[in-house]
Write an enzyme that holds these catalytic residues in place. Structure first.
Site, PDB file in Angstrom:
ATOM      1  N   PHE A 271       0.806  -1.222   0.000  1.00  0.00           N
ATOM      2  CA  PHE A 271       0.000   0.000   0.000  1.00  0.00           C
ATOM      3  C   PHE A 271       0.836   1.268   0.000  1.00  0.00           C
ATOM      4  CE2 PHE A 271       0.809  -0.053   4.532  1.00  0.00           C
ATOM      5  CZ  PHE A 271       0.635   1.244   4.977  1.00  0.00           C
ATOM      6  N   LYS A 272       2.078   1.168   0.442  1.00  0.00           N
ATOM      7  CA  LYS A 272       2.928   2.363   0.483  1.00  0.00           C
ATOM      8  C   LYS A 272       3.154   2.953  -0.908  1.00  0.00           C
ATOM      9  CE  LYS A 272       3.534   1.754   4.922  1.00  0.00           C
ATOM     10  NZ  LYS A 272       4.791   1.529   5.615  1.00  0.00           N
TER      11      LYS A 272
END
Length: 466
Positions: free
Chosen positions: A111-112
């Site tokens: 998700f980063k």
């Protein structure tokens, strides 16, 4: 829109200055001077936007028109052009009332990527426009490092150094960072844990002379732009679930695997902006300092524990100060006193009234190791869906905290291939995407250092002056 510090000693500054400052110069965290309010009519209109269009709409409330519209659009398009799903963050229905927001379709399968691919573009933009040298310095519990490196590798005017705790990230996470062969990338493998890495990063940013003379820039979620970019997918997920349910679902819960409080703070910000959010469910693991705070109003680190969900193996959550600022009435002087107390005594306690407010906004569940593995195995058997251990913690927390009949969206924060150690313990063999399987044949480049600040500084001095 202007930006101020949670500790009150940074005057109102613009968007680009806030981005470049990262950690506020008074040691606090930067927040918008006011949270924009989105009307119900605007929310309805946004339901038909693509992900990229929604990014531009939400960013417009925060950027003060400091970036020409065409330039911002070009950065957004470039940021998400590398994602493997055209929706960027697609939503999958698992069963009645439970949806999964897949946040792992970016280049490093975590998700980063959603925030850091944009930040990489933005740093490159500022470096070129202002003729600046930028030295990005960050700490990672696994995913931030790989995504940040991917965002700026090979870019002119930028160097990046990432600290990760030696032996305390998954093998794939380590390989994603350390197999990048670029002159502008330095990986430091630090003896200690993530909290040690994060503490030293904050100390270097708090040394204003060092920060200025070495052109330091922040990639961790201490940088508000990380939070701003992550806020978008809460809106997007809500709209997808609403459309799947005929257009109106009322309030929806979000379950968020978190260790550093950044991702769930983005959800809190979305709720404050006007998104119809019910419970924000904080999913953590045995390092459950945040669960205890939500249940008891006491914030006190305990003993560090290595778990199956290493990206959440964090005791001191760097974004927690932002939430304290809001829940305690935006009292900057009070926050400065509390954080000084925390530094001296290692503990913060809030009043009963403040705790009731916290509990009206959040629920929490600390997922123990076997519960995490059981959830992975259960969802693979029942629904044919393979969860990574962090996403499994989010699902387990929904099962504990959501009431019957409620709609919940749980965040899938990483691809299971990144955490095969845990998947194998469930008796499951998975096939790796080519991008991940190819990492095992590449040489690694990292420097092992003691967990001492002077050793980190020595490596940085050599890297910056090369």
């Amino acid at each position: 829109m202007e930006y101020i510090s949670t500790r009150g000693k940074v005057g109102k500054i613009g968007f680009i200055d806030a981005f470049m400052m990262g950690l506020a110069d008074d040691g606090g965290l930067l927040v918008p001077s006011e949270i924009p309010q989105i009307s119900a009519e605007t929310l309805k209109a946004w339901q038909e936007l693509s992900y990229q269009e929604l990014v531009l709409e939400i960013f417009s409330y925060y950027t003060n028109n400091e970036i020409p519209e065409a330039d911002l659009k070009a950065m957004v398009e470039a940021s998400y052009s590398t994602f493997r799903d055209p929706e960027v963050t697609p939503v999958r229905r698992l069963h009645d009332g439970l949806y999964l927001l897949e946040l792992f379709h970016g280049p490093t399968f975590a998700f980063k990527d959603i925030a850091l691919q944009f930040m990489g573009q933005f740093y490159s933009y500022v470096a070129a426009k202002q003729g600046k040298k930028i030295h990005i310095l960050g700490a990672t519990s696994g995913d931030t490092g790989a995504s940040a490196i991917e965002g700026v590798r090979g870019k002119d005017g930028i160097k990046i150094c990432i600290l990760h705790p030696n032996g305390k990230v998954s093998k794939v996470q380590e390989l994603q960072m350390t197999t990048v062969k670029e002159d502008n990338v330095l990986n430091l493998s630090v003896e200690g844990n993530f909290d040690d890495c994060q503490r030293m990063i904050k100390e270097l940013f708090a040394d204003l002379d060092y920060k200025s003379s070495n052109h330091l820039a922040a990639i961790n979620s201490i940088n508000f732009v990380r939070i701003m970019a992550q806020t978008v997918y809460y809106f997007y997920a809500y709209f997808q679930v609403a459309k799947a349910n005929g257009g109106d679902v009322g309030k929806v819960n979000f379950s968020v695997p978190t260790g550093n409080f950044g991702d769930i703070f983005a959800g809190y910000l979305a709720k404050r902006m006007g998104l119809p959010v019910g419970k924000l469910i904080l999913a953590t693991n045995e390092n459950n300092i945040l669960e205890r705070f939500i249940q008891e109003g006491v914030y006190m680190p305990g003993d560090f524990r290595a778990t199956y969900s290493p990206s959440m193996d964090i005791q001191v959550a760097s974004n927690f100060e932002r939430y304290l600022y809001y829940v305690l009435g935006e009292d900057a002087e009070g926050i400065e006193r509390l954080m000084a107390q925390f530094k001296a005594e290692g503990e913060i306690s809030i009043s009963e009234d403040a705790l009731r407010k916290v509990q009206s906004e959040f629920a929490a569940h600390g997922v123990l190791g076997q519960e995490c593995l059981d959830t992975i195995a259960d969802y693979q058997t029942k629904y044919g869906y393979l969860l990574d251990p962090h996403s499994a913690c989010g699902i387990a927390a929904v099962q504990q905290c959501a009431d019957e009949g409620e709609i919940s969206i749980s965040l899938a924060t990483a691809h299971p291939a990144k955490f095969d150690e845990a998947i194998r313990l469930c008796g499951i063999e998975q096939s790796f995407p080519n991008e991940i399987s190819s990492l095992f044949d590449k040489p690694q480049s990292q420097i092992l250092v003691d967990g001492k600040l002077e050793d980190i500084v020595a490596q940085l001095d050599q890297f910056y002056n090369a």
